[in-house]
Design a protein around this motif. Structure first.
Motif, PDB file in Angstrom:
ATOM      1  N   GLU A 191     -96.778  61.488  35.663  1.00  0.00           N
ATOM      2  CA  GLU A 191     -96.675  62.040  36.936  1.00  0.00           C
ATOM      3  C   GLU A 191     -98.133  61.879  37.474  1.00  0.00           C
ATOM      4  OE1 GLU A 191     -95.410  63.566  34.121  1.00  0.00           O
ATOM      5  OE2 GLU A 191     -93.319  63.424  34.591  1.00  0.00           O
ATOM      6  N   LEU A 192     -99.247  62.463  36.634  1.00  0.00           N
ATOM      7  CA  LEU A 192    -100.574  62.284  37.165  1.00  0.00           C
ATOM      8  C   LEU A 192    -100.790  60.572  37.521  1.00  0.00           C
ATOM      9  CD1 LEU A 192    -103.210  63.803  37.670  1.00  0.00           C
ATOM     10  CD2 LEU A 192    -103.791  63.042  35.484  1.00  0.00           C
ATOM     11  N   ALA A 195     -99.230  60.060  40.731  1.00  0.00           N
ATOM     12  CA  ALA A 195     -99.758  60.480  42.220  1.00  0.00           C
ATOM     13  C   ALA A 195    -100.879  60.136  42.301  1.00  0.00           C
ATOM     14  CB  ALA A 195    -100.128  61.995  41.661  1.00  0.00           C
ATOM     15  N   PHE A 196    -101.835  59.290  41.281  1.00  0.00           N
ATOM     16  CA  PHE A 196    -103.113  58.622  41.584  1.00  0.00           C
ATOM     17  C   PHE A 196    -102.619  57.086  42.376  1.00  0.00           C
ATOM     18  CE2 PHE A 196    -106.078  60.945  38.537  1.00  0.00           C
ATOM     19  CZ  PHE A 196    -106.114  62.036  39.135  1.00  0.00           C
ATOM     20  N   ARG A 199    -103.906  55.847  45.572  1.00  0.00           N
ATOM     21  CA  ARG A 199    -105.202  56.812  46.192  1.00  0.00           C
ATOM     22  C   ARG A 199    -106.502  56.600  45.453  1.00  0.00           C
ATOM     23  NH1 ARG A 199    -102.907  61.001  49.025  1.00  0.00           N
ATOM     24  NH2 ARG A 199    -105.034  61.467  49.710  1.00  0.00           N
ATOM     25  N   PHE A 281    -106.136  67.499  47.133  1.00  0.00           N
ATOM     26  CA  PHE A 281    -105.383  66.172  46.421  1.00  0.00           C
ATOM     27  C   PHE A 281    -105.235  66.132  44.983  1.00  0.00           C
ATOM     28  CE2 PHE A 281    -105.286  61.966  44.813  1.00  0.00           C
ATOM     29  CZ  PHE A 281    -103.715  61.554  45.073  1.00  0.00           C
ATOM     30  N   ASP A 284    -103.232  69.091  43.332  1.00  0.00           N
ATOM     31  CA  ASP A 284    -101.735  68.952  43.510  1.00  0.00           C
ATOM     32  C   ASP A 284    -101.317  67.768  42.651  1.00  0.00           C
ATOM     33  OD1 ASP A 284    -101.810  70.422  45.628  1.00  0.00           O
ATOM     34  OD2 ASP A 284    -101.836  69.201  47.179  1.00  0.00           O
ATOM     35  N   SER A 285    -102.252  66.662  42.394  1.00  0.00           N
ATOM     36  CA  SER A 285    -101.779  65.749  41.439  1.00  0.00           C
ATOM     37  C   SER A 285    -101.896  66.213  40.288  1.00  0.00           C
ATOM     38  CB  SER A 285    -102.868  64.534  41.466  1.00  0.00           C
ATOM     39  OG  SER A 285    -103.149  64.167  42.617  1.00  0.00           O
ATOM     40  N   SER A 288     -98.640  68.020  39.739  1.00  0.00           N
ATOM     41  CA  SER A 288     -97.170  67.189  40.087  1.00  0.00           C
ATOM     42  C   SER A 288     -96.440  66.947  38.867  1.00  0.00           C
ATOM     43  CB  SER A 288     -97.585  65.766  40.702  1.00  0.00           C
ATOM     44  OG  SER A 288     -98.261  65.173  39.988  1.00  0.00           O
TER      45      SER A 288
END
Ligand SMILES: [Mg+2]
Length: 288
Positions: A191-192, A195-196, A199, A281, A284-285, A288
Motif C-alpha cells: 500500500e505504501l 501510494a508513492f 509521486r 502526503f 497519508d501514505s 493507506s
C-alpha cells in the motif's frame, strides 16, 4: 511566551541549565566520542554486546562507552555551573542532577547498527526541553560521525549546519528524494509503495532518524518517514532542527503533530517534509 514555558516554574538552578552553552557542551561530548570510536576501529571491535538498555535495544560496547562519555561531561557541567537538569538516555533511562524541570534527551548513538558496522552515518543526538513533549524542546544538537557535520537549532532563532544558517524558505524539489527509516523490508507495505508510485522519485535509507531529519532540514531530502513508531531520544533534536529550518514535522497525528511524550517508548511514526502539504502526503501514505 513559547508553548510549554508556562507549564513549570523553573528553579534558579534549572534556569541556569537553560542558559548553558549547549553547543559547546555537546561538541565536547562529540569530540570525546570520536576518540572513543578510534579505540574500536573495526566491526569485530564494536560487535560486542553488553546487555540490554533502558530503551530495550541490545547494548553494544560502543553504546556503553558513548553513554559513559555523555554522562561524564553532563555530570561535570551540572556541578561546575550549579545547574539542575535531568538526563533521559537510551541505555540508562532517567538520571537526575538536582531537578527535572529541564530535560536533556540523549541518544548517544543514533544509528548503532551503522556504528557497529563502522558504516558511514551514525550520530549523537541531544535535545534540551523545558517540558514533557516534543513541543517543549528548545535546543537541538546532532553530530554526524561519518561526515563530521554538526547540526544545531534553537527555538525561535533558527537552525545551523556548522556556521551556516539553514534557509527556512528553501522548498526542495517536490518529492524527488525521501528518507525512509526503520527500514526493515517487511515494513515496506504494498500500500505504501503504491501510494508513492508516480509521486516519490527515490528512496534513501541512512539508518539514523536524527541524521535523516537533518537531511530534510538542509533540503537534501524533500521528506522522511519512519516505518515504525520512533522513540523521542532519536527525534527530539532533529525535529527542532527541521522546524527551525522551515520544515514541517508530524508525529503520527496531523492534528497534534508534536504531542508526543519525551520518554523511551516508541509512540508515533515520525514524518517530516519541507512543507506541511508534503508531510501530510507522507502521513497519508503510511496510513493507506
Ligand atoms: Mg542509540
Amino acid at each position: 511566551m513559547e508553548p510549554g514555558d508556562a507549564r513549570k516554574q523553573l528553579t534558579a538552578a534549572e534556569q541556569r541549565a537553560t542558559e548553558l552553552d549547549w553547543t559547546a557542551i555537546c561538541a565536547e561530548i562529540a569530540a570525546d566520542m570520536r576518540s572513543m570510536f578510534a579505540r574500536f576501529p573495526t566491526f569485530a571491535d564494536r560487535n560486542i554486546g553488553v546487555g540490554r538498555g533502558a530503551g530495550g535495544d541490545n547494548t553494544l560496547i560502543v553504546d556503553e562507552a558513548a553513554e559513559d562519555a555523555v554522562f561524564a561531561v553532563l555530570e561535570r557541567v551540572a556541578g561546575e555551573h550549579d545547574a539542575a537538569f535531568s538526563v533521559l538516555s537510551e541505555e540508562r533511562g532517567t538520571v537526575e542532577y538536582g531537578g527535572s524541570g529541564v530535560r536533556v534527551i540523549v541518544d548517544p548513538i543514533d544509528g548503532s547498527l551503522n556504528a557497529k558496522r563502522v558504516g558511514l552515518s551514525y550520530s549523537l543526538s541531544v535535545g534540551v526541553a523545558t517540558g514533557d513533549t516534543m513541543d517543549d524542546v528548545f535546543y537541538g544538537y546532532v553530530y554526524d560521525f561519518g561526515s563530521g557535520e554538526q547540526w544545531t537549532a534553537r527555538r525561535g532563532e533558527g537552525a545551523w549546519l556548522g556556521d551556516r544558517r539553514l534557509d527556512p524558505a528553501e522548498p526542495g524539489n517536490e518529492l524527488e528524494v525521501i528518507g525512509i527509516e526503520s527500514s526493515k523490508p517487511a515494513f515496506l507495505s504494498q500500500e505504501l509503495l503504491r501510494a508513492f508510485d508516480g509521486r516519490v522519485m527515490r528512496l534513501r535509507s541512512i539508518g539514523s532518524i536524527a541524521l535523516t531529519l537533518c537531511q530534510v532540514a538542509a533540503a537534501r531530502f524533500d521528506g522522511m518517514l519512519s516505518l515504525r513508531p520512533c522513540r523521542s531520544v532519536d527525534a527530539a533534536a532533529g525535529q527542532l532542527i527541521v522546524r527551525e529550518a522551515g520544515g514541517h514535522v508530524i508525529f503520527g497525528d496531523a492534528e497534534r503533530p508534536l504531542d508526543v511524550p519525551l520518554d523511551l517508548l516508541p509512540h508515533q511514526h515520525v514524518i517530516a517534509a519541507r512543507d506541511q502539504r508534503r508531510a501530510r502526503f507522507l502521513l497519508d501514505s503510511l496510513s493507506s
